[in-house]
Design an enzyme around this catalytic site. Structure first.
Site, mmCIF file in Angstrom:
data_model
loop_
_atom_site.group_PDB
_atom_site.id
_atom_site.type_symbol
_atom_site.label_atom_id
_atom_site.label_comp_id
_atom_site.label_asym_id
_atom_site.label_seq_id
_atom_site.Cartn_x
_atom_site.Cartn_y
_atom_site.Cartn_z
ATOM 1 C CB CYS A 54 -25.091 -13.390 -19.352
ATOM 2 S SG CYS A 54 -24.641 -12.351 -17.946
ATOM 3 C CB CYS A 70 -26.601 -9.107 -17.508
ATOM 4 S SG CYS A 70 -25.857 -9.053 -19.157
ATOM 5 N N GLY A 120 0.793 -1.229 0.000
ATOM 6 C CA GLY A 120 0.000 0.000 0.000
ATOM 7 C C GLY A 120 0.825 1.279 0.000
ATOM 8 C CB CYS A 125 -21.849 -8.093 -17.839
ATOM 9 S SG CYS A 125 -22.839 -9.377 -17.079
ATOM 10 C CB CYS A 152 -21.191 -10.658 -20.443
ATOM 11 S SG CYS A 152 -22.944 -10.514 -20.824
HETATM 12 ZN ZN LIG Z 1 -23.986 -10.334 -18.749
#
Ligand SMILES: [Zn+2]
Lengths: 296, 209
Positions: free
Chosen positions: A255, A252, A43, A277, A283
């Site tokens: 999908c 979505c 970090g 997506c 997807c």
């Molecule tokens: Zn999708």
């Protein structure tokens, strides 16, 4: 000689003149040493010097310098921009490394050994041995409150992070919830507060305990930072306002996913819109799996 | 590409090329491959990485030598513990890396040593709270490395715990490593080597014996 063959000759000459993955060996060695320190102090932003990439900053030169430094001839590279493999930037960066390093490229998350990304973490869970390289525009999470580098370094050293909480709390006072949705600050391994780059906060939990190595490159400010695999990454929050990720009522359109990060797309002039997506490979994989299941 | 010649220090003792140990056959690819092993070693502490067999100057092991070839250049002051500071090694590193050999461990970006060096880990550069990256990376040659054993490691890069055995360390080591971890974000980072094997212990790793 036709224009096409002339162009090809020029390209070949240019290719022969390139260093492997474009960067010269001395710059790579210097960035490599910074990367080793970056994983040792998770970090923390390691400053680096060295030469510029021959690209405008918007292209993600910091990410490209990191990719050029870690990549080898046996790597398989995936590049995503806002989750998509097929945007102009993603295609250009992929071609750049295919040409200058001769590496294989892929759009498939599981097949990739190195993934360079702008603004997303893939939906498909990453695995051990994979390296995720983030393009970072502004690496310093405290810059909004303190423009002086000497001061921000002191604040990190003393873990003086109250201002970050104040900023988030102002959101709560104004909106009733934390309004920050991108580049949502995280604390790494209980010490450094880090800017995760402008990924949606939806992706923040994926950084925590990831089996993959996460490397961050900021080109303009010349900073590198890292999260080793299996490292604690906490999004800053408050007891009475715990960190929450975005959610959608829709699924979505392609999908049917009800758990991925969705982009809203306007489909016609009448204001019709669908949700899809943002991770195109995820997807497609879901669509392909669904299709093959139908055939069976 | 910058050559080593340009970046070599201007004042160097006469260099004998007779019997000089070879560097990498393919510096670009081999440097990248060794770097990736070092990166994995420090980002997944306690995993055993290996480098390929190669010519190595007498007195140092293959993994140590290849780490030097991959990571050192004119920008990186190197401290070498006296027992390892042979003419063969110094000549090879000056020729292939162009690196400066320093007498003070606290000024070294890299240190090449056996485990029984004088003093403790605070002899080396610790970095500052503002710049914790400015600390020495130690390459410590040990007798053997095993990815199973009596030490239990935990911390970033480790899912749960990881067991290792690092053979040839004197009894000071567990205490020195605990002190080093306590100095976080300052502290040194360690790459242990044995033969072609390589294991990393960054300053974040907790060691239980
Ligand atoms: Zn999708």
């Amino acid at each position: 000689m036709t224009t096409a063959s002339l162009k090809q000759t020029t390209d070949t000459q240019a290719e022969n003149g390139y260093n492997f993955a474009y960067l010269d060996e001395q710059t790579k060695r210097m960035i490599r040493r910074c990367l080793l320190k970056a994983v040792a102090v998770p970090g923390y932003q390691v400053p680096f010097g060295g030469r510029e990439m021959p690209l405008p900053y918007g292209w993600g030169t910091g990410g490209m310098q990191v990719t050029a430094t870690v990549i080898g001839e046996n790597d398989v590279l995936k590049v995503i921009d806002q989750g998509a493999d097929d945007t102009t930037n993603a295609v250009s960066i992929r071609r750049f490394f295919a040409r200058t390093a001769g590496v294989a490229t892929t759009e498939s998350t599981p097949e990739a050994s190195v993934i360079q990304t702008r603004h997303r973490i893939p939906e498909t869970p990453l695995t051990r041995g994979q390296i995720l390289v983030y393009q970072v525009p502004i690496p310093e999470p405290l810059r909004f409150i303190e423009p002086r580098e000497t001061e921000t370094r002191k604040m990190h050293a003393l873990q003086e992070y109250g201002v970050m909480h104040v900023k988030l709390y102002e959101d709560i006072a104004r909106f009733g919830h934390i309004a920050t949705t991108y580049a949502y600050p995280v604390k790494v391994n209980g010490h450094y507060v880090m800017d995760p780059s402008p990924i949606p906060k939806f992706d923040n939990p994926k950084m925590h305990g990831s089996p993959a190595l996460q490397l961050f490159g900021a080109g303009r400010e010349k900073r590198i930072y890292a999260i080793p695999p299996f490292t604690r990454v906490e999004s800053l929050d408050f007891e009475d306002h715990p960190f929450e990720i975005q959610g959608w009522d829709q699924t979505c359109e392609f999908c049917g996913s009800d758990h991925s990060f969705l982009d809203e797309v306007v489909t016609d002039d009448e204001g019709g819109r669908i949700f899809i997506c943002s991770d195109t490979d995820y997807c497609n994989q879901r669509l392909n799996t669904g299709a093959s299941m139908e055939v069976v | 590409m910058t050559t080593n010649k340009e970046s070599r220090p201007s004042v160097t003792p006469p260099l004998s090329l007779a019997g000089l140990c070879a560097g990498f056959d393919d510096p670009v690819q081999q440097s990248q491959q060794v770097f990736r092993r070092a990166l994995t070693a420090l980002s997944e502490p306690g995993t055993l990485q290996t480098v390929p067999v190669s010519d190595t100057p007498t007195g140092i092991n293959t993994a140590s030598y290849q780490l030097c070839l991959a990571l050192l250049d004119a920008e990186t002051p190197l401290w070498i513990a006296p027992p390892l500071r042979t003419d063969a090694l110094v000549s090879a590193l000056r020729f292939h890396c162009g690196c400066r050999i320093v007498d003070t461990p606290g000024l070294a970006e890299f240190a090449l040593t056996l485990p029984d060096f004088d003093g403790d880990l605070t002899r080396f550069a610790q970095g500052s709270h503002e710049y914790p990256d400015r600390s020495t990376t130690l390459i410590v040659q040990v007798e053997s490395l095993e990815s199973a054993g009596d030490w239990t490691l935990s911390g970033p890069g480790i899912e749960g715990v990881r067991k290792v055995r690092i053979a040839g360390l004197d009894p000071r080591w567990p205490g020195m490593l605990a002190d080093n971890r306590r100095r976080f974000p300052c502290g040194v980072d360690l790459l242990f080597t044995a033969g072609t094997g390589l294991m990393g212990l960054p300053r974040t790793t907790r060691v239980e014996v």
